[in-house]
Design a protein around this motif. Structure first.
Motif, PDB file in Angstrom:
ATOM      1  N   MET A   1       0.852  -1.199   0.000  1.00 29.12           N
ATOM      2  CA  MET A   1       0.000   0.000   0.000  1.00 29.12           C
ATOM      3  C   MET A   1       0.887   1.250   0.000  1.00 29.12           C
ATOM      4  O   MET A   1       1.818   1.346   0.792  1.00 29.12           O
ATOM      5  CB  MET A   1      -0.909   0.017   1.229  1.00 29.12           C
ATOM      6  N   SER A   2       0.607   2.188  -0.899  1.00 32.93           N
ATOM      7  CA  SER A   2       1.384   3.412  -0.971  1.00 32.93           C
ATOM      8  C   SER A   2       1.044   4.327   0.200  1.00 32.93           C
ATOM      9  O   SER A   2       0.016   4.148   0.880  1.00 32.93           O
ATOM     10  CB  SER A   2       1.105   4.139  -2.292  1.00 32.93           C
ATOM     11  N   VAL A   3       1.912   5.308   0.424  1.00 34.32           N
ATOM     12  CA  VAL A   3       1.684   6.252   1.521  1.00 34.32           C
ATOM     13  C   VAL A   3       0.399   7.045   1.284  1.00 34.32           C
ATOM     14  O   VAL A   3      -0.380   7.294   2.210  1.00 34.32           O
ATOM     15  CB  VAL A   3       2.887   7.200   1.661  1.00 34.32           C
ATOM     16  N   ARG A   4       0.156   7.430   0.024  1.00 35.38           N
ATOM     17  CA  ARG A   4      -1.056   8.178  -0.296  1.00 35.38           C
ATOM     18  C   ARG A   4      -2.307   7.342  -0.021  1.00 35.38           C
ATOM     19  O   ARG A   4      -3.291   7.827   0.541  1.00 35.38           O
ATOM     20  CB  ARG A   4      -1.023   8.615  -1.762  1.00 35.38           C
ATOM     21  N   SER A   5      -2.278   6.070  -0.398  1.00 37.90           N
ATOM     22  CA  SER A   5      -3.415   5.180  -0.148  1.00 37.90           C
ATOM     23  C   SER A   5      -3.644   5.005   1.350  1.00 37.90           C
ATOM     24  O   SER A   5      -4.787   4.952   1.818  1.00 37.90           O
ATOM     25  CB  SER A   5      -3.182   3.823  -0.809  1.00 37.90           C
ATOM     26  N   LEU A   6      -2.538   4.933   2.105  1.00 41.97           N
ATOM     27  CA  LEU A   6      -2.644   4.841   3.557  1.00 41.97           C
ATOM     28  C   LEU A   6      -3.305   6.095   4.127  1.00 41.97           C
ATOM     29  O   LEU A   6      -4.127   6.014   5.046  1.00 41.97           O
ATOM     30  CB  LEU A   6      -1.260   4.647   4.165  1.00 41.97           C
ATOM     31  N   GLY A   7      -2.957   7.258   3.562  1.00 36.57           N
ATOM     32  CA  GLY A   7      -3.566   8.507   4.016  1.00 36.57           C
ATOM     33  C   GLY A   7      -5.059   8.544   3.744  1.00 36.57           C
ATOM     34  O   GLY A   7      -5.852   8.953   4.602  1.00 36.57           O
ATOM     35  N   ILE A   8      -5.456   8.102   2.553  1.00 37.10           N
ATOM     36  CA  ILE A   8      -6.883   8.088   2.200  1.00 37.10           C
ATOM     37  C   ILE A   8      -7.655   7.127   3.099  1.00 37.10           C
ATOM     38  O   ILE A   8      -8.728   7.455   3.623  1.00 37.10           O
ATOM     39  CB  ILE A   8      -7.063   7.703   0.718  1.00 37.10           C
ATOM     40  N   ALA A   9      -7.085   5.932   3.294  1.00 38.88           N
ATOM     41  CA  ALA A   9      -7.737   4.941   4.151  1.00 38.88           C
ATOM     42  C   ALA A   9      -7.829   5.456   5.589  1.00 38.88           C
ATOM     43  O   ALA A   9      -8.851   5.282   6.267  1.00 38.88           O
ATOM     44  CB  ALA A   9      -6.972   3.624   4.105  1.00 38.88           C
ATOM     45  N   GLY A  10      -6.760   6.115   6.044  1.00 39.32           N
ATOM     46  CA  GLY A  10      -6.759   6.656   7.395  1.00 39.32           C
ATOM     47  C   GLY A  10      -7.793   7.748   7.596  1.00 39.32           C
ATOM     48  O   GLY A  10      -8.461   7.810   8.634  1.00 39.32           O
ATOM     49  N   PHE A  46       2.894  13.259   1.408  1.00 43.30           N
ATOM     50  CA  PHE A  46       4.218  12.883   1.902  1.00 43.30           C
ATOM     51  C   PHE A  46       5.023  12.206   0.797  1.00 43.30           C
ATOM     52  O   PHE A  46       4.543  11.298   0.123  1.00 43.30           O
ATOM     53  CB  PHE A  46       4.085  11.933   3.090  1.00 43.30           C
ATOM     54  N   SER A  47       6.265  12.652   0.618  1.00 41.62           N
ATOM     55  CA  SER A  47       7.103  12.080  -0.439  1.00 41.62           C
ATOM     56  C   SER A  47       8.527  11.803   0.021  1.00 41.62           C
ATOM     57  O   SER A  47       9.374  11.477  -0.783  1.00 41.62           O
ATOM     58  CB  SER A  47       7.138  13.029  -1.638  1.00 41.62           C
ATOM     59  N   GLY A  48       8.790  11.955   1.316  1.00 39.61           N
ATOM     60  CA  GLY A  48      10.115  11.669   1.827  1.00 39.61           C
ATOM     61  C   GLY A  48      11.070  12.847   1.777  1.00 39.61           C
ATOM     62  O   GLY A  48      12.202  12.763   2.229  1.00 39.61           O
ATOM     63  N   ARG A  49      10.627  13.948   1.198  1.00 41.65           N
ATOM     64  CA  ARG A  49      11.480  15.129   1.184  1.00 41.65           C
ATOM     65  C   ARG A  49      10.820  16.228   1.998  1.00 41.65           C
ATOM     66  O   ARG A  49       9.613  16.230   2.181  1.00 41.65           O
ATOM     67  CB  ARG A  49      11.734  15.624  -0.245  1.00 41.65           C
ATOM     68  N   ARG A  50      11.568  17.201   2.447  1.00 39.08           N
ATOM     69  CA  ARG A  50      11.045  18.257   3.315  1.00 39.08           C
ATOM     70  C   ARG A  50      10.520  19.392   2.448  1.00 39.08           C
ATOM     71  O   ARG A  50      11.282  20.210   1.964  1.00 39.08           O
ATOM     72  CB  ARG A  50      12.128  18.751   4.257  1.00 39.08           C
TER      73      ARG A  50
END
Length: 233
Positions: A1-10, A46-50
């Protein structure tokens, strides 16, 4: 699961938890879900960069701190202190929005429309404050509400001018965030000072979730060069 998908599910899970907390009266769970809105909204971008600037951290920090403070017993003015923290968060938004505003000579018709909208909203918020006076005991508490809604009005004015300056995607996120905060806070007061209605509280919850998403998108979207050198041509 991608970070974006985790955000949507959350976000979907946090929304369901919030609605359930409203139905059962679990305040601590309702308050926690508001904090989760911001956490999962950040995962959407979120993409791992600041890429978040200091304004985002200040806005998010003050907002989350205001929710954390609500866990404290209300007899110690936690509600008023929470509103002070939210006022500071909104002030950060105002300062950030002012960076992208250039006002020169505008048409008289548009200026009249602008001041009419500002005046109308100012009157509505003023009437709202007058109605709240009989429900708020104490000069300090009422002064906090006056300051809070004055800053909300300023936020609405800045967002409107910013949108007229730019018409960009970033300005759309900003004006949507500002309107969402205003409507959510008015709906919150309806439940606190007037008749509590579950449907109104659910709508408030959905708006606050949207505000968290709009805030993250606003701070992560680059502003294009301003199309106009004046408020409106």
């Amino acid at each position: 699961m991608s970070v974006r998908s985790l955000g949507i599910a959350g976000l979907c899970l946090a929304l369901l938890v919030n609605i359930w907390s409203l139905l059962t009266g679990a305040f601590w769970l309702e308050n926690t879900s508001y904090i989760l809105f911001f956490i999962f909204a950040i995962l959407l971008k979120f993409s791992g960069r600041r890429f978040f600037n200091i304004a985002f951290y200040l806005f998010t920090g003050f907002t989350v701190a205001s929710y954390v403070l609500k866990y404290v017993d209300t007899q110690f003015f936690s509600r008023e202190f929470s509103m002070v923290l939210l006022s500071m968060a909104y002030t950060v938004l105002i300062i950030e929005g002012l960076k992208y505003i250039v006002i020169k000579n505008g048409s008289y018709l548009m200026l009249l429309y602008f001041f009419g909208i500002v005046g109308l909203n100012g009157c509505l918020l003023g009437y709202h404050l007058v109605e709240l006076q009989e429900y708020i005991s104490g000069y300090i508490a009422y002064s906090v509400y006056i300051l809070y809604y004055f800053i909300l009005l300023l936020l609405g004015i800045v967002s409107f001018i910013y949108y007229l300056n730019s018409y960009s995607k970033r300005s759309m996120f900003f004006v949507s965030l500002a309107l969402g905060l205003i409507f959510a806070d008015v709906l919150r007061d309806m439940g606190v000072f007037y008749l509590r209605d579950i449907s109104v509280e659910i709508i408030e919850t959905i708006i606050r979730l949207g505000c968290a998403v709009f805030a993250v998108h606003f701070f992560t979207t680059k502003e294009k060069p301003l199309r106009f050198s004046q408020m409106i041509s």
